[in-house]
Design a protein around this motif. Sequence first.
Motif, PDB file in Angstrom:
ATOM      1  N   VAL A 209       0.815  -1.216   0.000  1.00 37.97           N
ATOM      2  CA  VAL A 209       0.000   0.000   0.000  1.00 37.97           C
ATOM      3  C   VAL A 209       0.848   1.266   0.000  1.00 37.97           C
ATOM      4  CG1 VAL A 209      -1.919  -1.135   1.174  1.00 37.97           C
ATOM      5  CG2 VAL A 209      -0.183   0.050   2.533  1.00 37.97           C
ATOM      6  N   GLU A 210       2.172   1.125   0.116  1.00 40.50           N
ATOM      7  CA  GLU A 210       3.036   2.307   0.164  1.00 40.50           C
ATOM      8  C   GLU A 210       2.875   3.207  -1.063  1.00 40.50           C
ATOM      9  OE1 GLU A 210       4.901   3.773   2.417  1.00 40.50           O
ATOM     10  OE2 GLU A 210       4.187   2.299   3.876  1.00 40.50           O
ATOM     11  N   PRO A 211       2.875   2.655  -2.293  1.00 40.79           N
ATOM     12  CA  PRO A 211       2.709   3.551  -3.447  1.00 40.79           C
ATOM     13  C   PRO A 211       1.412   4.356  -3.378  1.00 40.79           C
ATOM     14  CG  PRO A 211       3.484   1.402  -4.162  1.00 40.79           C
ATOM     15  CD  PRO A 211       3.116   1.268  -2.719  1.00 40.79           C
ATOM     16  N   ALA A 212       0.320   3.704  -2.934  1.00 41.67           N
ATOM     17  CA  ALA A 212      -0.959   4.407  -2.827  1.00 41.67           C
ATOM     18  C   ALA A 212      -0.912   5.459  -1.731  1.00 41.67           C
ATOM     19  CB  ALA A 212      -2.084   3.403  -2.565  1.00 41.67           C
ATOM     20  N   LEU A 213      -0.263   5.118  -0.599  1.00 42.19           N
ATOM     21  CA  LEU A 213      -0.131   6.097   0.480  1.00 42.19           C
ATOM     22  C   LEU A 213       0.701   7.297   0.041  1.00 42.19           C
ATOM     23  CD1 LEU A 213       0.400   4.055   3.781  1.00 42.19           C
ATOM     24  CD2 LEU A 213      -1.368   5.758   3.322  1.00 42.19           C
ATOM     25  N   VAL A 214       1.804   7.020  -0.642  1.00 42.70           N
ATOM     26  CA  VAL A 214       2.659   8.110  -1.129  1.00 42.70           C
ATOM     27  C   VAL A 214       1.882   8.995  -2.089  1.00 42.70           C
ATOM     28  CG1 VAL A 214       4.685   8.625  -2.549  1.00 42.70           C
ATOM     29  CG2 VAL A 214       4.822   6.877  -0.782  1.00 42.70           C
ATOM     30  N   ALA A 215       1.121   8.368  -2.985  1.00 35.47           N
ATOM     31  CA  ALA A 215       0.336   9.138  -3.952  1.00 35.47           C
ATOM     32  C   ALA A 215      -0.717   9.990  -3.244  1.00 35.47           C
ATOM     33  CB  ALA A 215      -0.329   8.186  -4.945  1.00 35.47           C
ATOM     34  N   LEU A 216      -1.351   9.408  -2.209  1.00 33.94           N
ATOM     35  CA  LEU A 216      -2.359  10.161  -1.463  1.00 33.94           C
ATOM     36  C   LEU A 216      -1.735  11.343  -0.731  1.00 33.94           C
ATOM     37  CD1 LEU A 216      -5.220  10.531  -0.376  1.00 33.94           C
ATOM     38  CD2 LEU A 216      -4.673   8.870   1.431  1.00 33.94           C
ATOM     39  N   ARG A 217      -0.605  11.093  -0.071  1.00 36.33           N
ATOM     40  CA  ARG A 217       0.068  12.178   0.640  1.00 36.33           C
ATOM     41  C   ARG A 217       0.506  13.284  -0.320  1.00 36.33           C
ATOM     42  NH1 ARG A 217       3.259   7.741   3.598  1.00 36.33           N
ATOM     43  NH2 ARG A 217       2.068   7.388   5.510  1.00 36.33           N
ATOM     44  N   ARG A 218       1.037  12.872  -1.478  1.00 31.29           N
ATOM     45  CA  ARG A 218       1.471  13.864  -2.461  1.00 31.29           C
ATOM     46  C   ARG A 218       0.278  14.716  -2.914  1.00 31.29           C
ATOM     47  NH1 ARG A 218       3.213  10.657  -6.165  1.00 31.29           N
ATOM     48  NH2 ARG A 218       5.357  10.551  -5.384  1.00 31.29           N
ATOM     49  N   HIS A 219      -0.847  14.052  -3.141  1.00 25.65           N
ATOM     50  CA  HIS A 219      -2.066  14.761  -3.562  1.00 25.65           C
ATOM     51  C   HIS A 219      -2.513  15.768  -2.502  1.00 25.65           C
ATOM     52  CE1 HIS A 219      -6.091  15.353  -5.234  1.00 25.65           C
ATOM     53  NE2 HIS A 219      -6.585  15.081  -4.023  1.00 25.65           N
ATOM     54  N   VAL A 220      -2.550  15.317  -1.229  1.00 23.44           N
ATOM     55  CA  VAL A 220      -3.002  16.191  -0.143  1.00 23.44           C
ATOM     56  C   VAL A 220      -2.050  17.369   0.042  1.00 23.44           C
ATOM     57  CG1 VAL A 220      -3.354  16.329   2.359  1.00 23.44           C
ATOM     58  CG2 VAL A 220      -4.290  14.401   1.056  1.00 23.44           C
ATOM     59  N   PHE A 221      -0.741  17.103   0.032  1.00 19.87           N
ATOM     60  CA  PHE A 221       0.211  18.179   0.300  1.00 19.87           C
ATOM     61  C   PHE A 221       0.359  19.137  -0.881  1.00 19.87           C
ATOM     62  CE2 PHE A 221       1.499  15.379   3.790  1.00 19.87           C
ATOM     63  CZ  PHE A 221       1.548  16.309   4.824  1.00 19.87           C
ATOM     64  N   GLU A 222       0.066  18.664  -2.084  1.00 22.18           N
ATOM     65  CA  GLU A 222       0.033  19.600  -3.209  1.00 22.18           C
ATOM     66  C   GLU A 222      -1.111  20.587  -3.047  1.00 22.18           C
ATOM     67  OE1 GLU A 222      -0.206  17.178  -6.670  1.00 22.18           O
ATOM     68  OE2 GLU A 222       1.961  16.776  -6.766  1.00 22.18           O
ATOM     69  N   LYS A 223      -2.269  20.082  -2.632  1.00 22.98           N
ATOM     70  CA  LYS A 223      -3.410  20.968  -2.367  1.00 22.98           C
ATOM     71  C   LYS A 223      -3.098  21.888  -1.185  1.00 22.98           C
ATOM     72  CE  LYS A 223      -6.021  18.949  -5.453  1.00 22.98           C
ATOM     73  NZ  LYS A 223      -6.325  19.629  -6.743  1.00 22.98           N
ATOM     74  N   LEU A 224      -2.443  21.310  -0.173  1.00 25.08           N
ATOM     75  CA  LEU A 224      -2.095  22.091   1.013  1.00 25.08           C
ATOM     76  C   LEU A 224      -1.153  23.246   0.660  1.00 25.08           C
ATOM     77  CD1 LEU A 224      -1.993  22.472   4.132  1.00 25.08           C
ATOM     78  CD2 LEU A 224      -0.093  20.851   4.135  1.00 25.08           C
ATOM     79  N   ASP A 225      -0.128  22.960  -0.107  1.00 26.90           N
ATOM     80  CA  ASP A 225       0.835  24.000  -0.476  1.00 26.90           C
ATOM     81  C   ASP A 225       0.171  25.106  -1.283  1.00 26.90           C
ATOM     82  OD1 ASP A 225       2.878  22.679   0.808  1.00 26.90           O
ATOM     83  OD2 ASP A 225       3.607  21.650  -0.988  1.00 26.90           O
ATOM     84  N   ALA A 226      -0.786  24.716  -2.117  1.00 27.45           N
ATOM     85  CA  ALA A 226      -1.502  25.732  -2.898  1.00 27.45           C
ATOM     86  C   ALA A 226      -2.307  26.649  -1.985  1.00 27.45           C
ATOM     87  CB  ALA A 226      -2.420  25.047  -3.917  1.00 27.45           C
ATOM     88  N   GLU A 227      -2.970  26.066  -0.977  1.00 27.14           N
ATOM     89  CA  GLU A 227      -3.758  26.869  -0.035  1.00 27.14           C
ATOM     90  C   GLU A 227      -2.849  27.770   0.805  1.00 27.14           C
ATOM     91  OE1 GLU A 227      -7.054  27.254   0.225  1.00 27.14           O
ATOM     92  OE2 GLU A 227      -7.115  26.015  -1.588  1.00 27.14           O
TER      93      GLU A 227
END
Length: 441
Positions: A339-357
């Motif tokens: 599940v690591e690839p999926a977790l990494v992808a999820l974290r990347r998605h969340v933190f990309e949105k976070l950095d934009a905000e």
Amino acid sequence: MLFCFTSSHRTAGFDLLDRLERGADAVIDAIRGQQAVTGSVVLATCNRFEAYLDVDLDKLELRDHAAAGLIDLVADAAQVAPDELRDGSQLIAGDAVASHLFSVSSGLESVVVGEGEIAGQVRRAYTAARNSGAVTHDLERLFQTASRTSRGVKNTTGLMTQGRSMVRLALDLAESRFADWSAVRVLLVGTGRYAAASLAALRDRGVTDAAVWSRTGRARSFALSHGIEAVPADGLTAAVASADLVITCTVSPALVVTRDIVSDALSGASDARRLLIVDLGLPRNVEPAVAEVERVELLDLETISLHAPLEELQATDSARELVGAAAAEFAAKSAERDVEPALVALRRHVFEKLDAEIARAASRDANGEIERALRHFAGVLLHTPSVKARELARDGDAAAFVDGVAAVFGVEAEDALGTIGGTIAGSVAQNNVAETGRETA
């Protein structure tokens, strides 16, 4: 993906093991020459020949025939008939590899259950592979865990501390031939670990008259360090002539004690004189025809293994429970990696949105309070999915998390489950079922 090719006393005769040992270098070269094999550790002992492999399934040719291909590869390198090797071996894949290695390194799969030497043999095989650059991250984790498991079995159950070994079993079988061990003249052929173990076991029985011969010229140094007599390089026949018991334990690729040597040694002996030869070597050190010489008895590994006590040498339930628990934990941690690839992808998605905000709020966040609050919120938000992902993976349902992330967030994890491995694992699992239970007496 982890694979294990194994041929042992449980599946093959010692003649096959002997030939595999003689072809070990060729097998190692053949395995490491395969593009799909990213790492390998080869273990060769007196009663088993095993290759632990880390395989890149993406690089495998003829994926549906991976199991048969590995058998053919080993057979060709060792110059053994493929059908004979197939009948005398097993292929293990995936989580079952850890369970097998942990049992092997803890002495649960040995001829003499609980033998103490096997843990060191496994460690030396791993160290040799590591020194040659053949150990991958997964193999490193596998063998490090095997080492910890065998220590846990030894320290917790005492299974590997009771002097169980092929050496001592051989001497137990020889007990009836000698009324007084203190009067027995012993010749050791070889100067390695088995020679030292043999000498220690002999002294425990009261042997005081021992000599050592070595084809490599190390007899003198071994004799000096162990307080026994050294036989000169050209004195093997004379030493055999004066011995009551000969124990061979070298790693020589060629036969050391031949029928001609023994016949010459006993040519002038009285009719009452008898000689016992114990061959602990693999490849075998003694020519089988030696047993045909009058007044000579030969105990080799195959004969010794047939007399291995069963009931009193069975592993304790606690030892098997420890091995089972270690294998289950290893499998669980391996599953978490799915599940690591999926977790990494999820974290990347969340933190990309976070950095934009955070970037949008920068002009109103002079003290950084908004950024700290948002980052804390993101961490809290991701905690539960991270925990749930690992729980699902440990339960064998990593796909549910991967699919859920894709469905809810539209985030795809590249090859998160290594789906290519399913076909290969199934092929090898079928091979295991077909091979299990084949034993050669």
